[in-house]
Design an enzyme around this catalytic site. Structure first.
Site, PDB file in Angstrom:
ATOM      1  N   THR A 160       0.831  -1.214   0.000  1.00  0.00           N
ATOM      2  CA  THR A 160       0.000   0.000   0.000  1.00  0.00           C
ATOM      3  C   THR A 160       0.861   1.259   0.000  1.00  0.00           C
ATOM      4  O   THR A 160       0.694   2.145  -0.852  1.00  0.00           O
ATOM      5  CB  THR A 160      -0.916  -0.002   1.251  1.00  0.00           C
ATOM      6  OG1 THR A 160      -1.657  -1.221   1.247  1.00  0.00           O
ATOM      7  CG2 THR A 160      -1.855   1.180   1.255  1.00  0.00           C
ATOM      8  N   VAL A 161       1.775   1.356   0.953  1.00  0.00           N
ATOM      9  CA  VAL A 161       2.601   2.566   1.050  1.00  0.00           C
ATOM     10  C   VAL A 161       3.661   2.573  -0.050  1.00  0.00           C
ATOM     11  O   VAL A 161       3.856   3.575  -0.748  1.00  0.00           O
ATOM     12  CB  VAL A 161       3.265   2.666   2.445  1.00  0.00           C
ATOM     13  CG1 VAL A 161       4.169   3.892   2.524  1.00  0.00           C
ATOM     14  CG2 VAL A 161       2.195   2.734   3.537  1.00  0.00           C
ATOM     15  N   LYS A 206       6.604   1.613  12.503  1.00  0.00           N
ATOM     16  CA  LYS A 206       6.595   2.018  13.930  1.00  0.00           C
ATOM     17  C   LYS A 206       7.041   0.895  14.846  1.00  0.00           C
ATOM     18  O   LYS A 206       7.631   1.135  15.893  1.00  0.00           O
ATOM     19  CB  LYS A 206       5.210   2.495  14.351  1.00  0.00           C
ATOM     20  CG  LYS A 206       4.152   1.400  14.420  1.00  0.00           C
ATOM     21  CD  LYS A 206       2.950   1.758  13.652  1.00  0.00           C
ATOM     22  CE  LYS A 206       2.417   0.618  12.852  1.00  0.00           C
ATOM     23  NZ  LYS A 206       1.536   1.043  11.785  1.00  0.00           N
ATOM     24  N   GLY A 265     -10.739   0.245   2.758  1.00  0.00           N
ATOM     25  CA  GLY A 265      -9.284   0.049   2.794  1.00  0.00           C
ATOM     26  C   GLY A 265      -8.624   0.682   4.007  1.00  0.00           C
ATOM     27  O   GLY A 265      -7.406   0.814   4.062  1.00  0.00           O
ATOM     28  N   LYS A 323       3.348   3.733  18.717  1.00  0.00           N
ATOM     29  CA  LYS A 323       3.597   5.115  18.295  1.00  0.00           C
ATOM     30  C   LYS A 323       3.822   6.021  19.506  1.00  0.00           C
ATOM     31  O   LYS A 323       4.695   6.888  19.485  1.00  0.00           O
ATOM     32  CB  LYS A 323       2.413   5.614  17.459  1.00  0.00           C
ATOM     33  CG  LYS A 323       2.291   4.885  16.129  1.00  0.00           C
ATOM     34  CD  LYS A 323       0.964   5.159  15.465  1.00  0.00           C
ATOM     35  CE  LYS A 323       0.850   4.463  14.117  1.00  0.00           C
ATOM     36  NZ  LYS A 323      -0.517   4.521  13.563  1.00  0.00           N
ATOM     37  N   GLY A 363      -3.286   5.517   5.021  1.00  0.00           N
ATOM     38  CA  GLY A 363      -3.537   5.446   3.583  1.00  0.00           C
ATOM     39  C   GLY A 363      -2.218   5.605   2.843  1.00  0.00           C
ATOM     40  O   GLY A 363      -1.310   6.323   3.297  1.00  0.00           O
TER      41      GLY A 363
HETATM   42  N1  LIG Z   1      -0.995   1.466   5.163  1.00  0.00           N
HETATM   43  C1  LIG Z   1      -0.950   2.598   5.876  1.00  0.00           C
HETATM   44  O1  LIG Z   1      -1.882   3.410   5.857  1.00  0.00           O
HETATM   45  C2  LIG Z   1       0.263   2.902   6.697  1.00  0.00           C
HETATM   46  C3  LIG Z   1       0.342   4.144   7.345  1.00  0.00           C
HETATM   47  C4  LIG Z   1       1.480   4.455   8.088  1.00  0.00           C
HETATM   48  C5  LIG Z   1       2.501   3.538   8.185  1.00  0.00           C
HETATM   49  N2  LIG Z   1       2.373   2.322   7.575  1.00  0.00           N
HETATM   50  C6  LIG Z   1       3.484   1.383   7.723  1.00  0.00           C
HETATM   51  O2  LIG Z   1       4.066   1.162   6.436  1.00  0.00           O
HETATM   52  C7  LIG Z   1       4.589  -0.166   6.378  1.00  0.00           C
HETATM   53  C8  LIG Z   1       3.969  -0.871   5.182  1.00  0.00           C
HETATM   54  O3  LIG Z   1       2.565  -0.899   5.344  1.00  0.00           O
HETATM   55  P1  LIG Z   1       1.608  -1.270   4.120  1.00  0.00           P
HETATM   56  O4  LIG Z   1       0.236  -0.952   4.557  1.00  0.00           O
HETATM   57  O5  LIG Z   1       2.117  -0.688   2.862  1.00  0.00           O
HETATM   58  O6  LIG Z   1       1.792  -2.857   4.090  1.00  0.00           O
HETATM   59  P2  LIG Z   1       1.507  -3.842   2.870  1.00  0.00           P
HETATM   60  O7  LIG Z   1       0.475  -3.289   1.966  1.00  0.00           O
HETATM   61  O8  LIG Z   1       1.279  -5.193   3.454  1.00  0.00           O
HETATM   62  O9  LIG Z   1       2.899  -3.844   2.072  1.00  0.00           O
HETATM   63  C9  LIG Z   1       4.023  -4.569   2.462  1.00  0.00           C
HETATM   64  C10 LIG Z   1       4.712  -5.044   1.209  1.00  0.00           C
HETATM   65  O10 LIG Z   1       5.926  -5.716   1.576  1.00  0.00           O
HETATM   66  C11 LIG Z   1       5.930  -7.023   0.983  1.00  0.00           C
HETATM   67  N3  LIG Z   1       6.597  -7.910   1.935  1.00  0.00           N
HETATM   68  C12 LIG Z   1       6.173  -8.285   3.154  1.00  0.00           C
HETATM   69  N4  LIG Z   1       7.072  -9.073   3.747  1.00  0.00           N
HETATM   70  C13 LIG Z   1       8.086  -9.236   2.855  1.00  0.00           C
HETATM   71  C14 LIG Z   1       9.292  -9.955   2.892  1.00  0.00           C
HETATM   72  N5  LIG Z   1       9.653 -10.690   3.942  1.00  0.00           N
HETATM   73  N6  LIG Z   1      10.105  -9.893   1.816  1.00  0.00           N
HETATM   74  C15 LIG Z   1       9.750  -9.163   0.734  1.00  0.00           C
HETATM   75  N7  LIG Z   1       8.609  -8.432   0.639  1.00  0.00           N
HETATM   76  C16 LIG Z   1       7.784  -8.485   1.700  1.00  0.00           C
HETATM   77  C17 LIG Z   1       4.467  -7.386   0.824  1.00  0.00           C
HETATM   78  O11 LIG Z   1       4.327  -8.398  -0.158  1.00  0.00           O
HETATM   79  P3  LIG Z   1       2.917  -9.147  -0.380  1.00  0.00           P
HETATM   80  O12 LIG Z   1       2.177  -8.315  -1.381  1.00  0.00           O
HETATM   81  O13 LIG Z   1       3.289 -10.487  -0.888  1.00  0.00           O
HETATM   82  O14 LIG Z   1       2.220  -9.220   0.951  1.00  0.00           O
HETATM   83  C18 LIG Z   1       3.881  -6.054   0.409  1.00  0.00           C
HETATM   84  O15 LIG Z   1       4.089  -5.802  -0.950  1.00  0.00           O
HETATM   85  C19 LIG Z   1       4.259  -0.817   7.714  1.00  0.00           C
HETATM   86  O16 LIG Z   1       5.350  -0.659   8.585  1.00  0.00           O
HETATM   87  C20 LIG Z   1       3.079   0.008   8.217  1.00  0.00           C
HETATM   88  O17 LIG Z   1       2.955   0.005   9.614  1.00  0.00           O
HETATM   89  C21 LIG Z   1       1.299   1.981   6.826  1.00  0.00           C
END
Ligand SMILES: NC(=O)c1ccc[n+]([C@@H]2O[C@H](COP(=O)([O-])OP(=O)(O)OC[C@H]3O[C@@H](n4cnc5c(N)ncnc54)[C@H](OP(=O)(O)O)[C@@H]3O)[C@@H](O)[C@H]2O)c1
Length: 362
Positions: A13-14, A100, A182, A200, A299
């Site tokens: 997502t990010v 975090k 989402g 956090k 998001g």
């Molecule tokens: N989403 C938000 O709104 C938000 C806001 C603030 C901070 N964050 C932080 O940003 C970070 C990412 O969040 P996200 O929501 O973007 O998560 P996400 O959508 O699950 O994205 C993580 C990505 O990393 C890949 N991945 C996971 N484990 C892996 C590994 N061992 N080796 C290689 N690739 C791997 C996943 O692959 P797959 O597609 O196969 O799962 C996915 O593409 C987290 O630390 C979260 O706390 C998110």
């Protein structure tokens, strides 16, 4: 100066929002994406054949040993993310992370390592999405002696609670709505139970008060048991329910009071006005008084703003040192004290808080 070369870990997502910002026609100048590492890079690459000049890989070494100046970590979770951040710093890269969990557990060591390596570790995206609270606390208000932070730090829970208020629906319906939009994971427990906000808040305690606090040391009450009757009762009092994270520091006797809980807040306060996945924070300093920040707390696109801001900070001054945190544990950590159950907690916090600051926040 040549553009900053960036390797991204994790195209989710990010990560995909960061890629979008770095590669579209009006891409941010001075930042060049060179590599994307993801465990399903082969599949994702096929869906993005239009991304030119970017190498996709499923091998972490390809990213860590590449010519990138900065590694952006958007994988999430503690391991292997934390180990890879260490490897990146040891390989002479600066790191920008949205993680975090890693910063709450290992931030102190990682910042020390970054300083030793003469590289930067930046993590604005780890707290509050696009809301610039890390910079506010660590830089903008560094000239004050901060005494309290009260904040909405979890966008998912805020989306659920504000939906319950707006539509008078049950919590399960509000969770399903947040998932559809989402804003919520399949299992929103870490958000509703307060674990995400505790991580956090623990980071903020380090940045604001110089205190070493683990997320587990912060008391928490789950928002999962909030009912529509609770929301209705709050409404009759001119209030609405929000998950607040609160930390106040008494430096004289080194006591920290810290908790995360659902609380009734005045509808027109900065917290009552935060709806959907918005975050908000009131930071109190001994000299400046109260400073408020609020905005999109989650998001991909909002969080990518914080990532890009960190990248631009590095691009502007590649030799800058992000100071290592010099933390000490508080002598005493208090949680809720006398608050015994959710209903008492609502009125208790409401009266206590409106006396002290919430009323003025209207
Ligand atoms: N989403 C938000 O709104 C938000 C806001 C603030 C901070 N964050 C932080 O940003 C970070 C990412 O969040 P996200 O929501 O973007 O998560 P996400 O959508 O699950 O994205 C993580 C990505 O990393 C890949 N991945 C996971 N484990 C892996 C590994 N061992 N080796 C290689 N690739 C791997 C996943 O692959 P797959 O597609 O196969 O799962 C996915 O593409 C987290 O630390 C979260 O706390 C998110």
């Amino acid at each position: 100066m040549s553009p900053l070369r960036i390797a991204l870990l994790g195209y989710g997502t990010v990560g995909s929002s960061v890629v979008h910002r770095l590669t579209r026609a009006d891409a941010v100048r001075d930042l060049t994406l060179t590599r994307i590492f993801d465990r399903r890079a082969d599949v994702k690459r096929r869906a993005h054949a239009d991304l030119r000049g970017v190498a996709w890989t499923t091998r972490i070494e390809d990213a860590l040993c590449s010519d990138a100046d900065v590694i952006v970590e958007t994988i999430g979770g503690l391991e292997p993310a934390s180990g890879w951040i260490q490897d990146a710093l040891r390989a002479g890269k600066s790191v920008v992370t949205a993680n975090k969990q890693v910063i709450a557990r290992d931030g102190e060591c990682l910042l020390r390592l970054a300083a030793r390596q003469g590289r930067q570790l930046r993590f604005e995206a780890a707290i509050g999405g696009a809301m610039p609270i890390v910079r506010a606390v660590a830089d903008g208000l560094a000239g004050d002696r901060l005494t309290r932070i009260v904040a909405i730090l979890n966008g998912t829970t805020n989306a659920v609670l504000s939906r319950m208020d707006a539509t008078r629906c049950a919590i399960d319906d509000a969770i399903r709505d947040a998932q559809r939009r989402g804003y919520a994971e399949q299992d929103p427990c870490l958000d509703l139970d307060g674990d995400d906000a505790r991580a956090k808040l623990a980071i903020l305690c380090g940045l604001a008060f110089g205190l070493r606090v683990t997320p587990e040391e912060i008391a928490a009450r789950s928002a999962a048991s909030v009912t529509s009757a609770d929301v209705e009762a709050a409404r009759r009092d001119g209030a609405t329910i929000r998950q607040l994270a609160c930390a106040s520091h008494d430096a004289a006797d080194s006591t920290l009071t810290a908790w995360v809980a659902p609380v009734a807040v005045p509808r027109h306060s900065i917290f009552g006005r935060a709806t959907g996945p918005q975050n908000a924070a009131l930071i109190t300093g001994a000299h400046a008084g109260e400073i408020g920040v609020s905005g999109a707390g989650a998001g991909g696109d909002a969080t990518a703003v914080a990532v890009i801001s960190d990248l631009l900070a590095i691009a502007r001054d590649r030799a800058a040192i992000v100071p290592a945190l010099i933390l000490k544990p508080p002598k005493c950590i208090r949680g809720f004290g006398e608050i015994a159950d959710f209903r008492i907690q609502i009125s208790d916090c409401e009266s206590r808080m409106s006396d002290s600051f919430l009323a003025e926040a209207v």
